[in-house]
Design a protein around this motif. Structure first.
Motif, PDB file in Angstrom:
ATOM      1  N   ARG A  87       0.987  -1.172  -0.144  1.00 28.80           N
ATOM      2  CA  ARG A  87       0.203  -0.099  -0.169  1.00 28.80           C
ATOM      3  C   ARG A  87       0.844   1.415  -0.214  1.00 28.80           C
ATOM      4  O   ARG A  87       1.890   1.154   0.341  1.00 28.80           O
ATOM      5  CB  ARG A  87      -0.847   0.125   1.407  1.00 28.80           C
ATOM      6  CG  ARG A  87      -2.044  -0.959   1.295  1.00 28.80           C
ATOM      7  CD  ARG A  87      -2.747  -1.133   2.578  1.00 28.80           C
ATOM      8  NE  ARG A  87      -1.659  -1.777   3.383  1.00 28.80           N
ATOM      9  CZ  ARG A  87      -1.597  -1.248   4.596  1.00 28.80           C
ATOM     10  NH1 ARG A  87      -1.948   0.048   4.990  1.00 28.80           N
ATOM     11  NH2 ARG A  87      -0.784  -1.746   5.755  1.00 28.80           N
ATOM     12  N   GLY A 102       4.803   7.012   0.879  1.00 27.20           N
ATOM     13  CA  GLY A 102       5.542   6.033   1.651  1.00 27.20           C
ATOM     14  C   GLY A 102       4.937   4.872   1.510  1.00 27.20           C
ATOM     15  O   GLY A 102       4.073   4.337   0.817  1.00 27.20           O
ATOM     16  N   ILE A 152       4.142   0.841   2.312  1.00 26.27           N
ATOM     17  CA  ILE A 152       3.623   0.184   3.518  1.00 26.27           C
ATOM     18  C   ILE A 152       3.033  -1.249   3.223  1.00 26.27           C
ATOM     19  O   ILE A 152       2.759  -1.664   2.196  1.00 26.27           O
ATOM     20  CB  ILE A 152       2.426   0.756   4.466  1.00 26.27           C
ATOM     21  CG1 ILE A 152       2.624   2.498   4.441  1.00 26.27           C
ATOM     22  CG2 ILE A 152       1.717   0.147   5.426  1.00 26.27           C
ATOM     23  CD1 ILE A 152       1.288   3.045   4.898  1.00 26.27           C
ATOM     24  N   GLY A 153       3.471  -2.188   4.183  1.00 28.25           N
ATOM     25  CA  GLY A 153       2.989  -3.449   4.065  1.00 28.25           C
ATOM     26  C   GLY A 153       3.962  -4.235   3.632  1.00 28.25           C
ATOM     27  O   GLY A 153       5.278  -4.173   3.777  1.00 28.25           O
ATOM     28  N   ASP A 154       3.649  -5.550   3.142  1.00 31.77           N
ATOM     29  CA  ASP A 154       4.542  -6.562   2.943  1.00 31.77           C
ATOM     30  C   ASP A 154       4.423  -7.356   1.646  1.00 31.77           C
ATOM     31  O   ASP A 154       3.496  -8.222   1.499  1.00 31.77           O
ATOM     32  CB  ASP A 154       4.223  -7.716   4.090  1.00 31.77           C
ATOM     33  CG  ASP A 154       5.777  -8.403   4.606  1.00 31.77           C
ATOM     34  OD1 ASP A 154       6.700  -7.982   3.893  1.00 31.77           O
ATOM     35  OD2 ASP A 154       5.625  -9.268   5.184  1.00 31.77           O
ATOM     36  N   LEU A 187      14.400   0.283   6.733  1.00 35.98           N
ATOM     37  CA  LEU A 187      15.394  -0.589   7.432  1.00 35.98           C
ATOM     38  C   LEU A 187      16.617  -0.784   7.079  1.00 35.98           C
ATOM     39  O   LEU A 187      16.831  -0.427   5.755  1.00 35.98           O
ATOM     40  CB  LEU A 187      14.251  -1.698   7.340  1.00 35.98           C
ATOM     41  CG  LEU A 187      12.956  -1.758   7.597  1.00 35.98           C
ATOM     42  CD1 LEU A 187      11.985  -3.092   7.222  1.00 35.98           C
ATOM     43  CD2 LEU A 187      12.621  -1.343   8.892  1.00 35.98           C
TER      44      LEU A 187
END
Lengths: 337, 337, 337, 337
Positions: free
Chosen positions: B27, B40, B42-44, B66
């Motif tokens: 997302r 940005g 988001i999520g996997d 990360l």
């Protein structure tokens, strides 16, 4: 070599140093200063370890007189080395442009790139089948499959190919396909690999390590030359500094300096050296103006989809523009494209 | 990852970036600033190449959220890794000192060194059988003969041994003799070698490259860990800077930083790090005070005759003094020798 | 000095060099090697410019025999210099801790900091009234108002104060309030400023430039010493390298090296050196273990509100913990807090 | 600015950051990822200190969205700045060459140099009256006497002159004689001096510090521009790296990068940048090819007698050759000499 004794070195200490030097078959010249005694070493004796002498009692430091590289030096070999690869001469009057994608990703991508760089005037095709990647999770290259695609692209375009070899065991395999073996920056001091490419019967493109001095680059070339392979091409590809707007800092002075110290051809890689495609054209121009014998340029038909280093790749159209802009420049410095 | 669009990026460009990201299963969060749009992620979703996104039209740059290392990170593995080698624990309460000559030169030299460092309190014996040398004309080590001498010294003293392996093909042979495989600074990004030691069933001492960042060191460790060898010991051994009074610059902050970022043990090599025996003692003390789990110290019975790196080797007497001086210091920081 | 002639230098060229040297009142020692002639310079003549000789025809290069610093050298002045400031001795047995906020922001902030560092055992108060800032839009310090607050804090706590002076014209004003004048890293080669503080009758804390060698630091000290101010304290505060996890790289070897080359006291600034408060404690410990005579530590009652460099400031509680942890360490190296 | 919260940051911590940002008049955009919360800052509020936010509890780090320089940026000022000095335009179509001796040593030396560089085609005369020297024992320049000689040389040749000013107090005096004020590399972050030249009504040649990033150079220019002096010329003169065959490493990529980031003219100093006269010609060519607006070249009638930096000075004959070789090159990149 010159040995500088410490202030207050004793007669005995000086005597021991002299005895060691003379014992190896040299003569000495002793210069007694107000504060320091300096011992010069003269003649031709057995190899003498500078570090060992440096650790003897009373010795402050030693100073080498001669450069450590021999086979790579212009002093030993005054005329330029010209490396001949399938009809292309590297180190002669012509500026040689080696172009192509960073990684070989597919048959289409490679052939499309090869045709484009050939058409724009490149004389060698580059492409990586084995890729050194900082992360174990990144794309590591197509391996032998990539080598086969390279051979196909050569077949089609007639361009000789250069590709990286990353380990001694693969030198034989890569030599079956490649016209020039590339030793990457991270492997510049991988001595087993230098040894192996030294014994291959292929020209070697040796990239300067990001942390390596000019002298260390020439010593790495010396490894290859001393294994009887005289066809070494030196490549300046940027060194690591504190400046972060570029990925590395292209050491432009290294070009004339290497030409002065050595007889080997020198090429520049502005793509890796800057990490930004917008800088590839001006830095390519600078390299030619500074006396480089060639360029290594990343070209990718779709940089935004490249599996490695796309940010520094030119699209074919821009590469063609670069080639056009280099022609008058080459002429201005007495060379040709 | 965060994507920062250029000033003036079009709706279409923003839409393409969003489509690419959503197409990979993520997302987005769009933040419309006065001058820039920021996207940005988001999520996997499926792995997304930051470089590729960075090259899309209208993108100014991307920012990773990360760290790139996972298996090496303390976040993933909060408790300290303790590497056990023949009864010696590296990364526990005890400060482990690995000492011995840079190169193995002869049976007498190695055994004399081994006895001396054992008596002074060292817990691991170090010695080089294969030596990476800048010059092809320098002593390159005794090879397998040296490995056999190491095994003999271990037999006599009971000390486990650490020695360098320089090429993938030799990992098997070196593993037959060594208790810890050392990957040298010049080979920190020799990925074929990292792969090979990752598959060996031996602890690995991984030295930081002279021009490698802390992140790159952890990524090199990640290569080994991802090949299922969890026993990696990190070694700070000095980085290359402009300062020339020392051979390298020991990055003392790297010790607490590595302990904070990673669960792996950290040792310091003050001998290579400084290149001067007079600095080995103060820098060893600094390393212990900064939280290092151990030291790698060159000791040679006759440094002035050493075939490599003698200028940085301690004589046995000085090494014994160093060990004595470290004991109260270790205690002052809650450790023991 | 030693002059190394080029391979093939002519008799005439050698003769000219010899004539130039002898014309300045020296004797020469000529060493005729197989490939090079080397000329040693002996005796005590008029100052001879090494660069000038280096440019004469036929000269390859020159090698200095003596270090360029004199007044700062331990050879000239073997015993340690101890700088006395209002009852505090810097360079003696006691480890001196200079602590306080980076910038003076308000009366409350400074007094609160001063009381806290005094209570925890600091012996000097630090605080900036004039701040060198990379951006013209950042807070530039309170100026003279800040100096007055420093004087008030000294009055209340009895701690002598150190503060930075950034331009020659302000040396007089700053000297009215400060006990120690600080020359910042960016001004280490601001010769007009070195001249001015050399003529002030105040001790000077001289910070190493972020890209300055140890030799350049000692030459900067030489400027101050040669203007007849012998109270110079050297400060290692981190050098710029390619490593980015820390703001600078603390050169821990510089501590024992400076103590060996010079008689001047040496302190370390782990706050600026690392840029991260979490690293201040381990690097402080390393500095003391390596032989530093003192520390410069940023302490701020509310780092998250600091107007400069808060990321590297300790809160008072952590500073008190640091002071406690240093005591046994100082003892372990034969010093005291 | 973007704020990246730590893994596990609490609601309260996120709330505090949001409150602080909104309290300064901005809006926020919160992006809740799987592992991290990211807060974007939107709108136009009161200045917000990135470092302060970075130190709040639960914050991992902050990422700037905009460059810190404004007046110097091309975004704010898209068209090229052309600095006009006595009929010479710097930053226009013509490549401007500023040439002359490093130090002014005598009337004869300066006039001889001035005539030679004028004849060869230089458009500005350079010469140092105040010299920053590493050693207090080296020649420090003729001072005002040198300025008068410069004025005389200008009178005779018609060339405008550029000379270094080293301290704020001398800006007025130097401005009486010079057409362009030079701020040297060691003073690039001497803020009092930047302030003073910012208030002078003279163009400023600002040299990049040997330890300064491109961003810091632009921030130093920002200091001058923000004091209302818009006539700033940027100068790349080599940065300090580990490479020692040259005195500094000329960062050739800085030329196109500065032209891209800023509207200010960019010149290159190959003499200081390399420290070797043999490299001045190829690096000058590289600079022009890379897009530099001009060069700063040391020329001395008798380099072997120069009182400073002779090793990097060209003799007049070689300078004339350089000028000739630059003409076709300038044309090849669409410029003229």
């Amino acid at each position: 070599m010159i040995v500088i004794m410490q202030k207050g070195a004793t007669e005995g200490q000086i005597g021991s140093v002299v005895a060691r030097i003379e014992g190896s078959g040299y003569r000495v010249n002793i210069s007694q200063g107000e504060e320091r005694t300096v011992i010069g070493i003269i003649g031709d004796g057995r190899p003498l370890d500078r570090e060992q002498i440096g650790r003897m009692d009373g010795v402050e430091r030693t100073v080498p007189i001669l450069r450590p590289f021999k086979l790579a030096s212009r002093e030993m070999h005054p005329q330029d080395t010209v490396v001949a690869v399938n009809g292309v001469s590297i180190g002669g009057e012509q500026i040689v442009v080696m172009a192509g994608p960073c990684s070989i990703e597919s048959r289409e991508q490679l052939l499309e790139s090869a045709r484009a760089v050939k058409e724009a005037g490149a004389t060698v095709l580059r492409g990586g089948a084995y890729k050194p990647r900082t992360s174990p999770y990144s794309f590591q290259g197509l391996g032998e499959e990539g080598l086969k695609l390279l051979a196909e692209a050569r077949q089609e375009t007639g361009l000789p190919v250069v590709t990286e070899v990353m380990e001694p065991q693969l030198v034989e395999l890569v030599s079956e396909y490649a016209d020039i073996l590339q030793v990457g920056a991270r492997n510049m001091q991988n001595y087993a690999l230098l040894h192996a490419v030294g014994e291959a019967h292929k020209p070697v493109l040796l990239k300067r390590g990001m942390m390596s001095t000019i002298e260390e680059l020439l010593m790495a070339a010396e490894y290859i030359l001393s294994h009887d392979n005289g066809d070494v091409i030196l490549c300046e590809r940027g060194i690591r500094t504190f400046e972060l707007y570029t990925r590395f800092t292209v050491d432009i002075s290294a070009v004339p300096l290497l030409k002065q110290l050595s007889h080997l051809p020198v090429v520049v890689d502005p793509s890796h050296g800057t990490g930004k495609w917008e800088l590839v054209e001006p830095v390519s121009r600078a390299a030619v103006a500074a006396g480089a014998d060639g360029l290594l340029v990343e070209v990718h038909p779709h940089p935004e989809k490249a599996l490695s280093d796309g940010a520094q790749s030119l699209k074919p159209g821009r590469f063609a523009d670069l080639m056009k802009s280099l022609a008058p420049l080459a002429q201005a410095v007495g060379r040709r494209m």
